[in-house]
Structure formats: C-alpha cells, structure tokens
Design a protein around this motif. Structure first.
Motif, short mmCIF file in Angstrom:
data_model
loop_
_atom_site.label_atom_id
_atom_site.label_comp_id
_atom_site.label_asym_id
_atom_site.label_seq_id
_atom_site.Cartn_x
_atom_site.Cartn_y
_atom_site.Cartn_z
N GLY A 103 0.82 -1.22 0.00
CA GLY A 103 0.00 0.00 0.00
C GLY A 103 0.85 1.26 0.00
O GLY A 103 0.58 2.20 -0.75
N ILE B 274 -6.42 3.56 -3.68
CA ILE B 274 -5.24 3.23 -2.86
C ILE B 274 -5.37 3.86 -1.48
O ILE B 274 -5.07 3.23 -0.46
CB ILE B 274 -3.96 3.71 -3.56
N ASN C 14 -5.44 1.88 2.02
CA ASN C 14 -4.53 2.15 3.14
C ASN C 14 -5.30 2.49 4.42
O ASN C 14 -4.89 2.12 5.51
CB ASN C 14 -3.58 3.30 2.78
N GLN D 96 -5.76 6.71 -7.37
CA GLN D 96 -5.23 7.15 -6.08
C GLN D 96 -6.28 7.03 -4.96
O GLN D 96 -5.95 6.70 -3.83
CB GLN D 96 -4.74 8.60 -6.19
N LEU E 226 2.55 1.68 -3.40
CA LEU E 226 1.63 2.20 -4.41
C LEU E 226 1.31 3.67 -4.18
O LEU E 226 1.18 4.44 -5.13
CB LEU E 226 0.34 1.38 -4.42
#
Lengths: 227, 323
Positions: free
Chosen positions: B24, B40, B44, B37, B27
C-alpha cells in the motif's frame, strides 16, 4: 438603563484578574478529571468550524438544552483555554448541595447568576464584566433557560449589552447537539449517548447595529453550526 | 499465547498485514502510473483499521479471556451509544435507556465472562425486553409504544447480544483447544468476517452488475455475495486446522454461512442508516463511520457461528454451564 459612561469605561477592578494558579492542586486535578469525565460521558465530539481555539478574551454563546451544557462546553475547550474560561450558570441549580457547590465554585470556577434576584444596579451583565476583567473568557446561554422542545429560542438581550460594553471581546457561537437526550430537563441520571459541540467563527457587534438585529444574527450563527 | 494454533494465526495475520502495508505504501508513493489514487487511499485507510483491530485482539488475547470479554463489552457499549444516538427516542424512554446502558449491558457481559450460557442466552432477549416495555409503560407516555420499545430492543440485540457471542466462543472447549481460552475459534471468526467483507467489495467492484436492493445499498451486488461466499468458504476450508472441531468440509460450510450473514448484517445496517437519512453517521458519530459500521458483519455472523460450533462439538463443549 445604559449610560454612556458604562459603554466607554470597562475599567475592571484589579482583583478580578486573579490567576487560576492560586487554586489548590486538588482542585486542578479534580478539574482535569471532571473535564475528562464530562467528555467521556457525553461522548462529545468537538468541531471548530472556520474557527480556532485561542486564549484571547472571548464570550462563547451557546444554545441551552441541558444542565450539562456549561460543563461540557467548558470541558470541550483545550486545557489552556479552559483554565481561562468561566461558565455562567444558574445559582439556584449549582449552589444546591455541598458537592455541586464545590464543583461550581472551586473546580470549574463557574460564575453563578441568581436568576431570581436581578437588580438594576447589579445586572448580570455588569457582574460578568467585572468578574472576567481583561483576561478571562465566558460561556453564556443567551436563551436564558433550557428549551423544552430542543428548538433554539429567542436570545435575551444580555449578549447585546456584553458586546456593546466590551466591543473588543470576540463572540464565538457554539452549537450543542444531542445533550438534551443525554440529560433532559427534569432528569438527574444521564444516558451516555453521543453529542457534538461545534464552535463557529467569532462575530462582533457592528457599528449602529440594532439590538434585535444583532440578537437575530447571533442566533442564526448558532443555528448555522447545526450542520 | 503459548498455544501453537494461536501463535501461527497471529503471526500469519500480522505478516500478511505487514506485506499489505508495504504494498500500500509503495503504491501510494507511485504517482506516475495512472493508478486510482482514491482506491489506494481507501485501501490504506482500511489497512489502518485492520491494524488497530488486530493489535487490540492480539493484546486482549495476551491478557486473557476476561480482558477479551471486557474489550468486546466496551465495543458493544460504544456501538449501542451510536445506535441509540441515531435512533430518535422520546423523553419517556430516558429511564429505560439508563438501565439498559448501566445495568443490562454490563451484567450481560459478566454472564458471558462466567460462561453462564443458560442465563445470558435469555437475559437480553427476554428479561431486558420485559423490563424496557414495563419501564416505558410506567412513565405514562404511550405514544408509538411498540415502535419505541422495539427500537431499544433492536439496539440491544444487534449491538450487545449478538456481538457478545464472539467472546463467548473463548469458553467453548473442544479436543485440542487451549485451556486458557479458545482464541483460535475467535480469530477464525473475525478473520473470515473481515475477509468476506473485503472480498465482497472486490467482487462487487470487479463484476458487480445486479444490485441486491438499490434503495438500501448502492454497492452491494449479487455477484459480490456469490463471489465472497465462494472465496470465504474456500478460505475457511484452507484454515480448518485452526478451528477445531471443524473438519475441512465443515469449515467451508462455516465460511459460507459467515459470508452470507456478514452480508445480511451489512444490508441491515445500511437499511437502518438509510431510514435515518444518513450515508455515514453524520456529525455525532465521528471517525470512519464509527464502531457500528465496523461490527455490522460480525454481529450477524457471531451467534450463528457460535451455535454451529456448539452443534458440532456437542453439549460438553459448554463446560460448566447448564450443570
């Protein structure tokens, strides 16, 4: 009732500026514990909307829903600000019983106002201004008494006279959400639900602003924080 | 944590989380590849939630059964706070609610800690119901009486009663279960619930075409349900060794049941929130959707998994209860 001398002369007596440092460690400790307990019990989430906590002299004015209001708003302030801030509370409620009186007078240093005995020469506004001097802040409830329905009632004129006599003080609107369900009127055992205390951007009395206009604007500022 | 199964499970989960966190973070630092984004960031954020959950569970496991029951008790208490805060109540409910919070919820968890299945299985659904109805009647406010008492009752069942079956798993004694509490069973449940939740999201996102109920949830699809049930059953079968008395096939069945009920829990909570007109919990419940959102799948899966385990292990698994 309001003479020009009142407006131009805040002139606080020097003894009003007594620092909180004079309190005993017991009271300080009790104050920290009481603030933590009040926040835990009321599950208060604190929001500052277009506003920042500051130790400058302020009057926080809030809608009034519960006996817990003064305590929880006070507890929601960051500790350095809390040290300087005195909630204005009803004498008939907070001076009843030894524990309540000790809490109000020594621990959260409330400014107790006798609602039943208001005199012309000893108006609550004059008393408040004398007590806060040039350093302390206040928490006031301009509705005067707790609302039964949960609606925010009309504001009484005290806030206007405070603003008029001390135009330098920041007036910070505060909205209290859901505390009336934690401790409703007429109950003495709280239910630990969640509440939300929102602080808004400060406002001041505008030049030539009429009393009714100002009070309506202040009330709208509190209501605007609802969402 | 001197039990082999617990140690392997905890190490495995923490290792997996560490790898996922590394991925995570990696990335999140690559901005040039046209990656999503927002996805991601959400990943996270979810990982952070899992770290907190695993950390709390591992700490509770290390401290023992009483600490774990207490942890779930606090979780229930907080969830009930959120539930009642979201539910409009009347002044006449105040005193009933007071006792629900300070008496019924703690006493229920004490009964769970002492493994009194015979009492705690009826304490909230029967006795708390009777008390709440009577207490509200005594206040004299009869407006929408059944609706109001049902709300309090639903909150108690979902937030307290159902959740408490998760720590109650610790008391189930099976061949090879550690004497200090059956932590592998609890971890098995929590792991499968979380996995079912996550895989449901992934399947719904990848293949989701048919919404189960568009008015209730705009993300939960039939494809997600089937995909997550299949995957969770497979994971359950793969992890059967951790959860005696389950054999591979039984563990697959448990995985299937957990996925279906977790989905049902999510749908139910979404319906409650939609009824209250909030997509998340508004300003009163801060944080990422609050505790209620975190436990919706668990509270539906826990009681059924508990009784499934009892049915497999036989009545002796209850130990002292019912004696």
């Amino acid at each position: 009732m309001l003479s020009p001398a009142d407006i131009t002369a805040p002139a606080p007596p020097p003894q009003a500026d007594t620092a909180r440092g004079a309190r005993s460690p017991l009271c300080r400790g009790a104050g920290l514990m009481l603030a933590a307990l009040a926040r835990l019990l009321s599950g208060a989430s604190v929001r500052w909307i277009s506003s920042q906590p500051d130790t400058c002299q302020r009057v926080y004015f809030a809608n009034h829903t519960s006996h817990l209001d003064a305590l929880v708003v006070w507890a929601s302030l960051p500790q350095p600000v809390r040290e300087l801030t005195r909630p204005v509370a009803a004498k008939d409620y907070w001076s009843r019983g030894v524990v309540r009186r000790w809490l109000a007078e020594e621990v959260f240093d409330a400014l107790l106002i006798d609602r039943t005995d208001i005199k012309v020469h000893q108006s609550p506004v004059d008393l408040m201004l004398r007590e806060i001097g040039t350093t302390r802040s206040l928490i006031v409830f301009p509705e005067g008494s707790r609302s039964v329905t949960g609606e925010v009632g009309e504001f009484k004129s005290g806030l206007y006279y405070l603003a008029k006599k001390r135009p330098d003080i920041e007036l910070v609107p505060v909205h209290i959400d859901n505390l009336n369900r934690v401790l409703p009127r007429g109950e003495f055992l709280p239910v630990p639900l969640l509440s939300c205390i929102s602080f808004g951007p400060p406002l001041w009395l505008e030049r030539d602003e009429a009393k009714a206009e100002f009070l309506a604007r202040a009330r709208r500022a509190v209501l605007a924080l609802k969402e | 944590m001197n039990d082999l199964r617990t140690a392997v499970l905890v190490t495995g989960v923490l290792g997996l989380l560490a790898v996922a966190t590394a991925v995570g973070q990696f990335l999140a630092r690559r901005t040039d590849r046209g990656l999503d984004q927002a996805a991601i960031r959400a990943f996270n954020q979810r990982l952070r939630g899992w770290w907190i959950m695993s950390g709390l569970l591992a700490a509770a496991c290390w401290l023992g059964v009483t600490a774990t029951v207490t942890l779930f008790g606090l979780l229930s208490f907080w969830a009930l706070r959120e539930f009642i805060t979201l539910t409009p109540t009347r002044r006449g409910d105040h005193r009933a609610l007071f006792w629900v919070f300070v008496l019924f919820t703690p006493v229920h968890y004490v009964l769970v800690a002492y493994n009194r299945y015979d009492v705690f299985s009826v304490f909230l659904p029967v006795y708390a119901t009777l008390f709440v109805m009577a207490r509200v009647a005594f206040t004299g406010d009869y407006t929408r009486f059944l609706e109001r008492t049902a709300k309090i009752q639903a909150g108690l069942v979902v937030c307290v009663y159902c959740v408490s079956f998760a720590p109650a798993l610790l008391q189930i004694k099976t061949a090879g279960s550690p004497p200090t509490g059956n932590f592998p069973l609890l971890f098995f449940l929590v792991l499968l619930v979380q996995f079912a939740d996550a895989s449901q999201r992934v399947w719904s996102r990848l293949l989701g075409r048919h919404l189960v109920a568009a008015d209730v949830s705009s993300v939960r699809t039939w494809e997600g349900l089937v995909g997550s049930a299949t995957c969770t059953a497979a994971l359950g079968a793969a992890l059967w060794w951790f959860a005696p008395p389950y054999g591979p096939w039984q563990a697959a069945l448990a995985g299937l049941v957990i996925a279906l009920l977790g989905f049902a829990g999510g749908m139910t909570m979404a319906a409650i929130k939609r009824d209250r007109g909030v997509s998340d919990h508004g300003t009163l419940v801060v944080g990422h959707g609050g505790v209620l959102d975190r436990i919706d799948s668990l509270c539906f899966a826990a009681p059924v998994f508990y009784h499934l385990t009892l049915a497999l292990a036989g009545p002796a698994a209850l130990g002292n209860a019912g004696v």
